[in-house]
Scaffold this motif. Structure first.
Motif, PDB file in Angstrom:
ATOM      1  N   LEU A   1      19.831  85.057  53.448  1.00 14.91           N
ATOM      2  CA  LEU A   1      20.100  84.330  54.686  1.00 14.91           C
ATOM      3  C   LEU A   1      18.807  84.275  55.491  1.00 14.91           C
ATOM      4  N   ASP A   2      18.045  83.231  55.234  1.00 11.31           N
ATOM      5  CA  ASP A   2      16.849  82.955  56.037  1.00 11.31           C
ATOM      6  C   ASP A   2      17.323  82.061  57.171  1.00 11.31           C
TER       7      ASP A   2
ATOM      8  N   VAL B   1      21.295  79.698  40.983  1.00 13.06           N
ATOM      9  CA  VAL B   1      20.998  79.815  42.411  1.00 13.06           C
ATOM     10  C   VAL B   1      21.668  78.645  43.107  1.00 13.06           C
ATOM     11  N   VAL B   2      22.620  78.936  43.988  1.00 16.05           N
ATOM     12  CA  VAL B   2      23.261  77.902  44.797  1.00 16.05           C
ATOM     13  C   VAL B   2      22.488  77.790  46.105  1.00 16.05           C
ATOM     14  N   ALA B   3      21.986  76.602  46.392  1.00 15.90           N
ATOM     15  CA  ALA B   3      21.169  76.368  47.588  1.00 15.90           C
ATOM     16  C   ALA B   3      21.916  75.421  48.525  1.00 15.90           C
ATOM     17  N   LEU B   4      22.234  75.929  49.720  1.00 14.58           N
ATOM     18  CA  LEU B   4      22.943  75.113  50.714  1.00 14.58           C
ATOM     19  C   LEU B   4      22.008  74.684  51.838  1.00 14.58           C
ATOM     20  N   ASP B   5      22.201  73.480  52.329  1.00 11.75           N
ATOM     21  CA  ASP B   5      21.650  73.049  53.610  1.00 11.75           C
ATOM     22  C   ASP B   5      22.497  71.904  54.115  1.00 11.75           C
ATOM     23  N   LYS B   6      22.365  71.586  55.390  1.00 14.75           N
ATOM     24  CA  LYS B   6      23.383  70.753  56.036  1.00 14.75           C
ATOM     25  C   LYS B   6      23.313  69.272  55.674  1.00 14.75           C
ATOM     26  N   THR B   7      22.125  68.744  55.352  1.00 16.67           N
ATOM     27  CA  THR B   7      22.003  67.301  55.173  1.00 16.67           C
ATOM     28  C   THR B   7      21.480  66.947  53.793  1.00 16.67           C
ATOM     29  N   GLU B   8      21.812  65.746  53.346  1.00 19.10           N
ATOM     30  CA  GLU B   8      21.317  65.252  52.064  1.00 19.10           C
ATOM     31  C   GLU B   8      19.794  65.134  52.077  1.00 19.10           C
ATOM     32  N   ARG B   9      19.229  64.810  53.234  1.00 17.72           N
ATOM     33  CA  ARG B   9      17.770  64.706  53.323  1.00 17.72           C
ATOM     34  C   ARG B   9      17.115  66.039  52.984  1.00 17.72           C
TER      35      ARG B   9
ATOM     36  N   PHE C   1      25.849  71.128  52.586  1.00 16.12           N
ATOM     37  CA  PHE C   1      27.050  71.741  53.154  1.00 16.12           C
ATOM     38  C   PHE C   1      26.646  72.663  54.289  1.00 16.12           C
ATOM     39  N   ASP C   2      27.478  72.714  55.326  1.00 17.15           N
ATOM     40  CA  ASP C   2      27.250  73.601  56.468  1.00 17.15           C
ATOM     41  C   ASP C   2      27.577  75.034  56.052  1.00 17.15           C
ATOM     42  N   ALA C   3      26.555  75.895  56.022  1.00  9.33           N
ATOM     43  CA  ALA C   3      26.741  77.262  55.513  1.00  9.33           C
ATOM     44  C   ALA C   3      27.685  78.088  56.373  1.00  9.33           C
ATOM     45  N   THR C   4      27.866  77.730  57.649  1.00  7.07           N
ATOM     46  CA  THR C   4      28.806  78.482  58.483  1.00  7.07           C
ATOM     47  C   THR C   4      30.250  78.264  58.026  1.00  7.07           C
ATOM     48  N   LYS C   5      30.485  77.208  57.237  1.00  4.59           N
ATOM     49  CA  LYS C   5      31.830  76.891  56.759  1.00  4.59           C
ATOM     50  C   LYS C   5      31.960  77.092  55.246  1.00  4.59           C
ATOM     51  N   ALA C   6      31.058  77.895  54.684  1.00  5.19           N
ATOM     52  CA  ALA C   6      30.981  78.017  53.223  1.00  5.19           C
ATOM     53  C   ALA C   6      32.042  78.934  52.630  1.00  5.19           C
ATOM     54  N   TYR C   7      32.794  79.663  53.464  1.00  8.82           N
ATOM     55  CA  TYR C   7      33.844  80.560  52.956  1.00  8.82           C
ATOM     56  C   TYR C   7      35.223  80.019  53.291  1.00  8.82           C
ATOM     57  N   ASP C   8      36.135  80.131  52.311  1.00  7.76           N
ATOM     58  CA  ASP C   8      37.549  79.857  52.525  1.00  7.76           C
ATOM     59  C   ASP C   8      38.313  80.759  51.565  1.00  7.76           C
ATOM     60  N   GLU C   9      39.301  81.465  52.062  1.00  9.61           N
ATOM     61  CA  GLU C   9      40.016  82.418  51.196  1.00  9.61           C
ATOM     62  C   GLU C   9      40.681  81.725  50.016  1.00  9.61           C
TER      63      GLU C   9
ATOM     64  N   THR D   1      24.424  85.299  39.893  1.00  8.27           N
ATOM     65  CA  THR D   1      24.780  84.146  40.721  1.00  8.27           C
ATOM     66  C   THR D   1      24.364  84.469  42.149  1.00  8.27           C
ATOM     67  N   ILE D   2      23.453  83.684  42.684  1.00  9.57           N
ATOM     68  CA  ILE D   2      22.819  84.001  43.967  1.00  9.57           C
ATOM     69  C   ILE D   2      22.948  82.813  44.903  1.00  9.57           C
ATOM     70  N   LEU D   3      23.161  83.101  46.177  1.00  6.44           N
ATOM     71  CA  LEU D   3      23.290  82.071  47.201  1.00  6.44           C
ATOM     72  C   LEU D   3      22.112  82.126  48.159  1.00  6.44           C
ATOM     73  N   ASP D   4      21.484  80.969  48.369  1.00  2.86           N
ATOM     74  CA  ASP D   4      20.477  80.791  49.427  1.00  2.86           C
ATOM     75  C   ASP D   4      21.142  79.913  50.484  1.00  2.86           C
ATOM     76  N   MET D   5      21.490  80.516  51.617  1.00  2.00           N
ATOM     77  CA  MET D   5      22.402  79.856  52.564  1.00  2.00           C
ATOM     78  C   MET D   5      21.773  78.719  53.349  1.00  2.00           C
ATOM     79  N   CYS D   6      20.527  78.845  53.733  1.00  2.00           N
ATOM     80  CA  CYS D   6      19.847  77.823  54.549  1.00  2.00           C
ATOM     81  C   CYS D   6      18.532  77.522  53.840  1.00  2.00           C
ATOM     82  N   ALA D   7      18.580  76.718  52.786  1.00  5.46           N
ATOM     83  CA  ALA D   7      17.565  76.767  51.741  1.00  5.46           C
ATOM     84  C   ALA D   7      16.394  75.810  51.889  1.00  5.46           C
ATOM     85  N   SER D   8      16.546  74.702  52.599  1.00  3.50           N
ATOM     86  CA  SER D   8      15.470  73.706  52.648  1.00  3.50           C
ATOM     87  C   SER D   8      14.204  74.292  53.286  1.00  3.50           C
ATOM     88  N   PRO D   9      13.022  73.926  52.761  1.00  3.59           N
ATOM     89  CA  PRO D   9      12.723  72.929  51.710  1.00  3.59           C
ATOM     90  C   PRO D   9      12.728  73.485  50.290  1.00  3.59           C
ATOM     91  N   GLY D  10      13.093  74.756  50.125  1.00  2.00           N
ATOM     92  CA  GLY D  10      13.271  75.275  48.788  1.00  2.00           C
ATOM     93  C   GLY D  10      12.219  76.247  48.305  1.00  2.00           C
TER      94      GLY D  10
END
Length: 417
Positions: free
Chosen positions: A307-308, A250-258, A280-288, A225-234
């Motif tokens: 983390l690119d 692979v979980v790919a996060l980026d801030k906007t639907e576009r 989703f905003d990757a800076t807020k991706a953690y919550d205990e 299970t791998i996270l790409d934090m700022c993933a666009s354009p992929g």
């Protein structure tokens, strides 16, 4: 080169411990790398199939050009990489009094092999007709008004010679609806193949070599299970997925639907099926008290994280004119630190974290690594790939495929107890 001269002072030393003068840097960044890199879509094609099909595509493209097609060969280390070696900068001069002006964005794309499409044209002579011979320039500072018909006296860069595919009134008429190729260049000041998605389709993905290397240094394994934090354009997302052979997730996060839309489009084009792309905003991706299924996530659930990071992008090539201010430049490290701290909370113990940027500043690269090692439970690790240490800084200094690239920085860590 730089609108704000203070930005130059933030550029760190090159890989060779040489210091660029501002003129050296301007020359290095104004032109693209001579070597184009494509990553074979190994989900659908073998290297042998890819190189045969790519040669056919390139030969067709070069029928319109006055030079021979680039050489294509396998990268000696990375089995999924093909290298296209072009002639680079050519000694061309303008051949026509018919001067066509394109915007800087279009000009940069043309230097990397793209055609000149109608929306990028901002000025051309009165009475321009189809098949007229033209010489094309890029307006570096955006001073040319759309529809300009005289000789442009602002700062400009010569791109090449070609012929018009449309009439002037089609470019600047009241409808302004024409979107196809406006000028076809048969001579280019920089030889670079055209590799847009319509041409290569699902065969391969165009990437700068350092971006390919970053995914390899993550060393993903099947089923993880791998996270790409700022993933666009992929690009890196789909590469990680292919290295995992479409297994695991692979979980790919980026801030906007576009931006998430770009990732999904590339996954569909390449046949990638193990990516979960989430806006989703990757800076807020953690919550205990977070979830293991969707962000915000609980802690220590990812085997590896890429983390690119968003950065000042001063290593990108070509850059005809950079508007970055020193004040704006100094905002990036705070964001990068937030992302790094979040990544560590999401990463399993002994998990791999790869941090990368496409910039050349010490504050975003070496200083960021120093901060991370002092403040986070991380240690640097040497990847198992031969020839690479725990961190490296690539910059455009030597004429081979591994160093004539965009400016790029990568650092590798493992999370410790």
């Amino acid at each position: 080169m730089f609108k704000d001269k203070l930005v130059y002072e933030q550029i760190e030393q090159t890989q060779c411990n040489e210091r660029y003068t501002e003129e050296d840097l301007k020359y290095a960044l104004t032109y693209p790398p001579r070597f184009s890199i494509v990553r074979v879509n190994t989900i659908k094609y073998s290297r042998e199939e890819a190189i045969r099909l790519l040669k056919e595509i390139i030969e067709k493209d070069y029928k319109h050009r006055a030079v021979f097609p680039p050489k294509i060969y396998y990268h000696p280390v990375f089995q999924d990489v093909l290298v296209l070696e072009s002639l680079g900068k050519l000694p061309l001069s303008p051949l026509s009094e018919n001067e066509v002006i394109v915007d800087a964005r279009c000009g940069a794309a043309v230097l990397r092999g793209a055609e000149i499409y109608c929306p990028g044209i901002v000025g051309c002579p009165k009475g321009l007709s189809k098949l007229d011979t033209v010489s094309v320039y890029a307006d570096i500072k955006g001073k040319c008004l759309r529809g300009y018909a005289e000789k442009f006296t602002g700062e400009k860069v010569f791109l090449g010679n070609g012929e018009a595919c449309v009439f002037r009134h089609e470019l600047f008429g009241p409808a302004l609806s024409i979107k196809g190729i406006g000028i076809r260049l048969y001579e280019r000041v920089f030889d670079c193949p055209n590799l847009n998605y319509d041409i290569i389709q699902d065969l391969c993905f165009v990437q700068n070599l350092p971006s390919v290397i970053a995914s390899h240094l993550l060393e993903p394994l099947e089923g993880e299970t791998i996270l790409d934090m700022c993933a666009s354009p992929g690009g890196k997302t789909t590469h990680i997925a292919s290295l995992m052979k479409n297994t695991g997730q692979v979980v790919a996060l980026d801030k906007t639907e576009r931006k998430i839309g770009y990732i999904k489009e590339n996954c569909a084009r390449l046949g990638v099926t193990n990516v979960n792309a989430i806006a989703f905003d990757a800076t807020k991706a953690y919550d205990e008290n977070g979830s293991t299924e969707k962000p915000p996530f609980a802690g220590e659930i990812f085997d590896r994280i890429l983390l690119d990071a968003p950065c000042s992008a001063l290593g990108q090539r070509p850059q005809l004119f950079n508007k970055m201010s020193c004040k704006e430049l100094k905002t990036y490290p705070n964001l990068q630190k937030k992302l790094m701290a979040t990544a560590v909370k999401l990463l399993k113990r002994n998990g791999r974290l790869v941090y990368s940027t496409c910039t050349l500043t010490k504050m975003e690269n070496e200083d960021l690594v120093t901060w991370a090692l002092q403040n986070l439970p991380l240690k640097e690790v040497k990847p198992s790939i031969p020839g690479f240490s725990s961190r490296f800084n690539i910059c455009s200094s030597r004429q081979n495929a591994d160093t004539d690239t965009i400016g790029f920085f990568v650092a590798c860590f493992n999370k410790i107890e």
